[in-house]
Scaffold this motif. Structure first.
Motif, short mmCIF file in Angstrom:
data_model
loop_
_atom_site.label_atom_id
_atom_site.label_comp_id
_atom_site.label_asym_id
_atom_site.label_seq_id
_atom_site.Cartn_x
_atom_site.Cartn_y
_atom_site.Cartn_z
N PHE A 172 42.68 36.13 32.32
CA PHE A 172 42.30 37.43 31.76
C PHE A 172 43.31 37.84 30.69
O PHE A 172 44.51 37.63 30.84
CB PHE A 172 42.27 38.50 32.86
CG PHE A 172 41.12 38.37 33.81
CD1 PHE A 172 39.93 39.02 33.55
CD2 PHE A 172 41.22 37.60 34.95
CE1 PHE A 172 38.86 38.91 34.43
CE2 PHE A 172 40.16 37.47 35.83
CZ PHE A 172 38.97 38.13 35.57
N ASN A 201 33.75 35.69 42.11
CA ASN A 201 33.31 35.82 40.71
C ASN A 201 34.50 36.05 39.77
O ASN A 201 34.51 35.56 38.63
CB ASN A 201 32.31 36.96 40.57
CG ASN A 201 31.01 36.67 41.30
OD1 ASN A 201 30.69 35.51 41.57
ND2 ASN A 201 30.25 37.70 41.61
N ILE A 202 35.51 36.79 40.25
CA ILE A 202 36.71 37.03 39.44
C ILE A 202 37.43 35.71 39.16
O ILE A 202 37.81 35.41 38.02
CB ILE A 202 37.65 38.03 40.14
CG1 ILE A 202 37.03 39.44 40.14
CG2 ILE A 202 39.02 38.05 39.47
CD1 ILE A 202 37.81 40.45 40.95
N LEU A 208 42.80 39.00 46.79
CA LEU A 208 41.92 39.91 46.05
C LEU A 208 41.07 40.77 46.98
O LEU A 208 40.81 41.94 46.69
CB LEU A 208 41.02 39.12 45.09
CG LEU A 208 41.71 38.53 43.86
CD1 LEU A 208 40.77 37.60 43.12
CD2 LEU A 208 42.22 39.63 42.93
N LYS A 265 41.83 34.34 46.36
CA LYS A 265 40.67 35.07 46.87
C LYS A 265 41.07 35.93 48.08
O LYS A 265 40.65 37.08 48.20
CB LYS A 265 39.56 34.10 47.26
CG LYS A 265 38.27 34.79 47.71
CD LYS A 265 37.24 33.81 48.22
CE LYS A 265 36.72 32.94 47.12
NZ LYS A 265 35.58 32.08 47.58
N TYR A 280 35.38 33.52 36.77
CA TYR A 280 35.51 34.00 35.39
C TYR A 280 36.88 33.63 34.83
O TYR A 280 36.99 33.18 33.70
CB TYR A 280 35.30 35.52 35.35
CG TYR A 280 35.40 36.11 33.96
CD1 TYR A 280 34.25 36.32 33.19
CD2 TYR A 280 36.63 36.48 33.42
CE1 TYR A 280 34.34 36.86 31.92
CE2 TYR A 280 36.72 37.02 32.14
CZ TYR A 280 35.57 37.20 31.39
OH TYR A 280 35.65 37.73 30.13
N ARG A 281 37.93 33.84 35.65
CA ARG A 281 39.30 33.53 35.22
C ARG A 281 39.46 32.05 34.86
O ARG A 281 40.11 31.70 33.88
CB ARG A 281 40.26 33.91 36.36
CG ARG A 281 41.73 33.72 36.04
CD ARG A 281 42.57 34.19 37.21
NE ARG A 281 42.49 33.27 38.34
CZ ARG A 281 42.96 33.56 39.57
NH1 ARG A 281 43.52 34.74 39.81
NH2 ARG A 281 42.87 32.68 40.53
N VAL A 312 32.99 40.66 34.64
CA VAL A 312 32.78 39.82 35.81
C VAL A 312 31.47 40.18 36.48
O VAL A 312 31.12 41.37 36.59
CB VAL A 312 33.95 39.99 36.81
CG1 VAL A 312 33.67 39.24 38.11
CG2 VAL A 312 35.25 39.50 36.20
N ILE A 328 36.62 45.41 46.51
CA ILE A 328 36.44 43.99 46.17
C ILE A 328 36.15 43.22 47.46
O ILE A 328 36.98 43.20 48.37
CB ILE A 328 37.68 43.40 45.48
CG1 ILE A 328 37.87 44.05 44.10
CG2 ILE A 328 37.56 41.89 45.32
CD1 ILE A 328 39.03 43.49 43.30
N LEU A 331 37.78 42.86 33.35
CA LEU A 331 37.13 42.75 34.65
C LEU A 331 35.69 43.25 34.62
O LEU A 331 34.86 42.82 35.42
CB LEU A 331 37.92 43.54 35.70
CG LEU A 331 39.22 42.91 36.21
CD1 LEU A 331 40.05 43.94 36.96
CD2 LEU A 331 38.93 41.72 37.09
N ILE A 376 46.56 39.52 38.29
CA ILE A 376 45.15 39.15 38.23
C ILE A 376 44.94 37.69 37.90
O ILE A 376 43.94 37.09 38.28
CB ILE A 376 44.40 40.05 37.20
CG1 ILE A 376 42.89 39.81 37.26
CG2 ILE A 376 44.94 39.83 35.81
CD1 ILE A 376 42.25 40.10 38.57
N PHE A 379 30.71 43.11 39.25
CA PHE A 379 31.93 43.91 39.41
C PHE A 379 31.59 45.40 39.45
O PHE A 379 30.77 45.89 38.65
CB PHE A 379 32.89 43.65 38.24
CG PHE A 379 34.24 44.29 38.41
CD1 PHE A 379 35.22 43.67 39.16
CD2 PHE A 379 34.52 45.52 37.85
CE1 PHE A 379 36.47 44.26 39.33
CE2 PHE A 379 35.75 46.13 38.01
CZ PHE A 379 36.73 45.48 38.76
#
Length: 292
Positions: free
Chosen positions: A265, A254-255, A241, A238, A258-259, A274, A247, A271, A233, A277
């Protein structure tokens, strides 16, 4: 008289010039007499022109129809942003559908589709003939009496349990609450996903109640789980993912955002923080991820 005569006395060159002039005058006179300069009216057949124009117009219409994107039968439950755009839906209508599906609800009729999305009648009339729902929705089978089913009183040992990835319909129907329809759905899901990764995926079977899943776990286990490549993760791109179920590109973005903001993470359960999510699907999504 002498002066008058002088006007008709010419040199040899002058006589040659007069002779040439006379010849040219005669040639032009003949040309004028024998060549017609009158313009003739060209007759036009308006009917033939109209027929020709109609043929051109029909060919244009055929070419326009060929260039239009073709619509094939599809399940409206799985319309994506791009698919909705090509069908003529607005972003608001597409978002209403995605929000409805995010609540783990299913559209089972064309009428319900219009109620959920509020799509205009013109668009609805154009795309609804292509809706294709599963057979169990369009042709529901009468409820079966589960005479062969029985409720287990105690879990079987691991050695006695049947592998969920090889179980037959008959074996599944021996579980209390599992009839022919549910057994068929489990096998169809297993076939579509090329096998179960985890027994937790039973939650994805439409209509399967938690208590029925509990009974299934007493007689079945996952002895040959589907092999998958789990992504880190904190390192996945992208493009990687979006290969994970549930997803899309927006959630993948967005993941990663956020990361980046939180310097990675600390746990997979993070998650749920996020933006947008799909929290209800986290147990399925976690199957495809790991954390170093």
């Amino acid at each position: 008289m002498k002066n008058l005569k002088s006007h008709f006395v010419f040199t040899q060159k002058q006589r040659n010039g007069i002779f040439l002039l006379v010849i040219l005058i005669l040639v032009f006179q003949c040309f004028y007499v024998f060549v017609s300069f009158s313009s003739e009216d060209i007759s036009v057949d308006s009917k033939e022109i109209q027929l020709f124009q109609n043929e051109i117009d029909s060919l244009k219409l055929v070419e326009i129809e060929k260039r239009k994107p073709k619509i094939y039968p599809f399940n409206p439950n799985f319309i994506t942003d791009y698919k909705g755009y090509t069908l003529g839906m607005t972003s608001e209508e597409i978002n209403r559908l995605l929000k409805f599906r995010a609540q783990d609800q299913w559209i089972n009729s064309a009428k319900q589709f219009q109620q959920v999305t509020n799509v205009s009648d013109s668009v609805f009339n154009k795309i609804s003939p292509y809706f294709k729902f599963p057979d169990w929705v369009t042709n529901p089978k009468p409820k079966q009496q589960y005479t062969k089913s029985y409720k287990t009183t105690s879990p079987k040992s691991e050695a006695e349990k049947i592998d969920l990835n090889t179980a037959t319909s008959i074996q599944l129907q021996k579980v209390y609450g599992i009839g022919e329809a549910f057994a068929e759905r489990i096998i169809k899901y297993r076939t579509k996903q090329n096998g179960f990764v985890s027994i937790v995926e039973l939650d994805e079977i439409y209509g399967l109640k938690p208590e029925t899943i509990t009974e299934l776990k007493k007689s079945f286990s996952l002895k040959t789980p589907k092999k998958i490549n789990r992504l880190d993760i904190n390192l996945a791109t992208k493009a990687e993912l979006v290969t994970i179920r549930f997803i899309d590109y927006e959630i993948a973005h967005n993941i990663i955002e956020y990361r980046t903001l939180h310097e990675g993470f600390k746990s997979l359960d993070e998650l749920t923080k996020v933006k947008d999510f799909p929290v209800k699907k986290i147990e399925i999504i976690k199957l495809y991820l790991h954390l170093n």
